[in-house]
Design a protein around this motif. Structure first.
Motif: not given
Length: 652
Positions: A215, A223, A262, A272
């Motif tokens: 992430s 996230n 993101d 996210d």
């Protein structure tokens, strides 16, 4: 009348954008240059309009060779730049995410980046080069030239220049291939072809890099959605020498990449999202060199092109924003070489050059619709270099830029000096110069819901100098260098409300760079670097993403196992504390300055050539499993491992 400089035959290499650096204009010429680099590693390409041995260079420069890249098993160019003194790297997540590089405390868009003589700074991205997509596909060497260089290269070179040169083929026909697997479902493959002869050379490389990634928004903040990355890079180089004194060259490169990204939320910052982006980068150059007067006079012509296109998409796959930057440069350069043996045993080089460069920015969004703006610049430059008694080396360069009435025309300059004490193996070196960074097209004409361009902006102006001493011991088995640098930047362009303005006052940056290289035992080499940087704006506030302390240590050991070559490489990279600014377009009051913690990265790589031309390798990255941020809110990969196989056929 003229005494031809023999070394010049391997030194007139390329014709650069911004200052028309002499470019090797055929594959035969470039092959000569690369042979010289291998046999004389001190030869530096980018420190002047024409290449020269490192002992003659007054500016600070670091060279990373293809051998070092292979030993460290670097797959992304920005990772190896962390080992260079004075260089800070900030990546917003894992491989493929936005990656900025800053030299000596200057801004990311105050560093000029070149690949095979092509300036690749993106006019549609604040005239900055995003290192995220630059893989190590066929790279022969990387040179990092520090200090003001606008007199040679024009705008964007206040902090320095990063010059990347790709490989030329060996004589005969060769095929190389590599395959690699590793953490985060990473797959990497590369194929290279090459043919070299006296009259014709061609080389081509294709690399495919795919990873599921992590992430981008820090997992420590909750996230969990992985942001993958897919990159296909292709390069080709062709050289022809139809007659003895005429050399022709063509270079092409394409990067096709897809990235999961993101987003941001009010106050929270990075979170996210299912946003993605698709990028296509295309670069090309054609050039020719004609040598006259038995090599004492070179005429160089070139044309280069860059196009960097990105589409940003939302979770539904709909395009929300498109940006594209283009530049086309035409250049001419004339180099004169002569010597006066009876007067100080002097060797002289005089360069005169001119170029025309057009930059264009295209944007399209639901807010502003399609919009295209452009700017044309004419640059005229001259440089004089002289070597006296093979001990004192001086250079001076001046450049005049005609900025097409958008803002004031600019005159920049640079001077360098180096003195070698042969008896004690001591080398003094120093440089000074004035540099500029022109306003970007977005700063002049950009338009978003929260920003309007300012066509009244003036160029940023920098003045810097450095001075240092290099000392060799034990027949060059130990080399130490310490350099002090000082930069002053005026007219710094920063955001102010809904537009950009030239801020009053002077930003002040100074620091010390220290390097040490030693070969304490046979087949063992250690390289260490440390930089202290103090960078403050006109109000005395520390500039963001400029760590005060950066250090690195690289150790390499070559040895044999069952009479076959093996290698182990250890690198340690330390990045000190730094500040970052958290911008929040949804809630401006929440914009604030935060401190990012220090971290240490430890990487270990090993390889074994188990058969002629066949090599197995492994590496581990971030072996301490450091949890760190280069950019606030964005995480970084933890401990990871990779393994692969490399095979070479030929030359035939």
């Amino acid at each position: 009348m003229f005494d031809y400089l023999g070394k010049k035959k391997t030194t007139s290499l390329h014709l650069a954008t911004g200052g028309l650096l002499a470019l090797g204009l055929t594959a035969p010429a470039v092959a000569q240059a690369d042979d010289a680099v291998r046999s004389e590693p001190e030869l530096v390409i980018s420190a002047s309009h024409t290449p020269l041995p490192s002992k003659e260079i007054g500016s600070s420069v670091t060279v990373i060779t293809a051998e070092e890249l292979e030993q460290r098993q670097v797959r992304v160019v920005s990772d190896v730049l962390r080992d260079v003194p004075g260089v800070a790297v900030n990546r917003a997540g894992s491989v493929g995410q936005l990656t900025q590089v800053r030299i000596r405390g200057t801004e990311g868009n105050q560093t000029l980046v070149m690949i095979d003589g092509i300036e690749v700074n993106n006019p549609a991205a604040q005239s900055e080069f995003n290192f995220a997509n630059l893989l190590n596909a066929g790279i022969a060497r990387i040179e990092v030239l520090r200090g003001p260089q606008s007199a040679i290269y024009g705008s964007d070179a206040i902090g320095g220049v990063i010059n990347i040169i790709t490989k030329d083929p060996e004589p005969g026909f060769t095929v190389t291939t590599r395959g690699e697997l590793g953490s985060f479902s990473t797959r990497d493959g590369q194929v290279g072809l090459g043919y070299g002869s006296d009259k014709f050379t061609v080389s081509a490389t294709v690399e495919r890099f795919i990873t599921d990634g992590i992430s981008a928004a820090d997992e420590d903040d909750g996230n969990t959605e992985k942001d993958g990355y897919d990159n296909t890079t292709g390069r080709i180089k062709i050289g022809v020498k139809p007659v003895e004194n005429l050399e022709l060259k063509a270079v092409g490169m394409i990067i096709d990449s897809d990235l999961d990204a993101d987003g941001s939320a009010v106050v929270v910052n990075a979170v996210d999202s299912l946003d993605t982006s698709q990028s296509l980068q295309r670069y090309g150059l054609v050039s020719g060199k004609l040598s006259l007067a038995d090599g004492a006079w070179d005429q160089l012509l070139k044309a280069s092109y860059m196009d960097d296109h990105t589409d940003f998409l939302d979770a539904t796959g709909a395009t929300t924003f498109t940006t594209e930057g283009k530049s086309i440069t035409y250049g001419y350069q004339s180099d004169f070489y002569f010597s006066t043996p009876d007067v100080a045993a002097a060797e002289h080089t005089v360069t005169l050059a001119a170029e025309r460069k057009k930059e264009e920015q295209y944007t399209n969004s639901g807010f502003s619709g399609p919009n295209t703006v452009s700017i044309v610049n004419y640059g005229y430059t001259s440089e004089y270099r002289v070597s006296l008694w093979d001990s004192l080396f001086l250079s001076g360069a001046v450049r005049y830029d005609d900025n097409d009435d958008l803002f004031d025309n600019q005159t920049t300059y640079r001077g360098t000096a180096a003195y070698l004490f042969q008896e004690t193996a001591t080398r003094l070196h120093g440089s000074f110069g004035r540099a500029v960074k022109n306003p970007t097209l977005f700063e002049l004409y950009g338009s978003t819901p929260s920003y309007t361009g300012n066509p009244n902006l003036e160029p940023e102006k920098g003045f810097g100098w450095d001075a240092g001493v290099e000392q060799s011991f034990l027949d060059d088995r130990l080399i130490l260098d310490v350099t002090y640098f000082n930069n002053r930047i005026e007219n710094l362009i920063q955001g102010s409300g809904t537009t950009a303005v030239n801020t009053p006052g002077t930003s002040r940056i100074d620091g010390i760079e220290f390097t040490a290289s030693t070969e304490p035992f046979e087949n063992v080499r250690l390289d260490a670097a440390y930089t202290y940087t103090n960078a403050e704006d006109s109000n005395g506030v520390q500039l963001t993403r400029r760590p005060k302390h950066i250090a690195s240590l690289v150790g390499n050991y070559d040895f044999d196992v069952m009479e076959r070559p093996a290698n182990v490489n250890l690198s340690i990279q330390y990045n000190g504390k730094q500040t970052d600014t958290v911008f929040d377009s949804f809630f401006p009051v929440a914009t604030r300055t935060v401190e990012l913690g220090s971290y240490t990265l430890v990487n270990l790589a090993g390889s074994y050539e188990f058969a002629e031309g066949a090599k197995f390798y492994m590496r581990g990255e971030n072996l301490l499993n450091e949890d760190y941020q280069d950019v606030y809110g964005y995480g970084s990969p933890g401990i990871s491992f990779f393994a692969g196989l490399q095979i070479k056929f030929g030359p035939y």
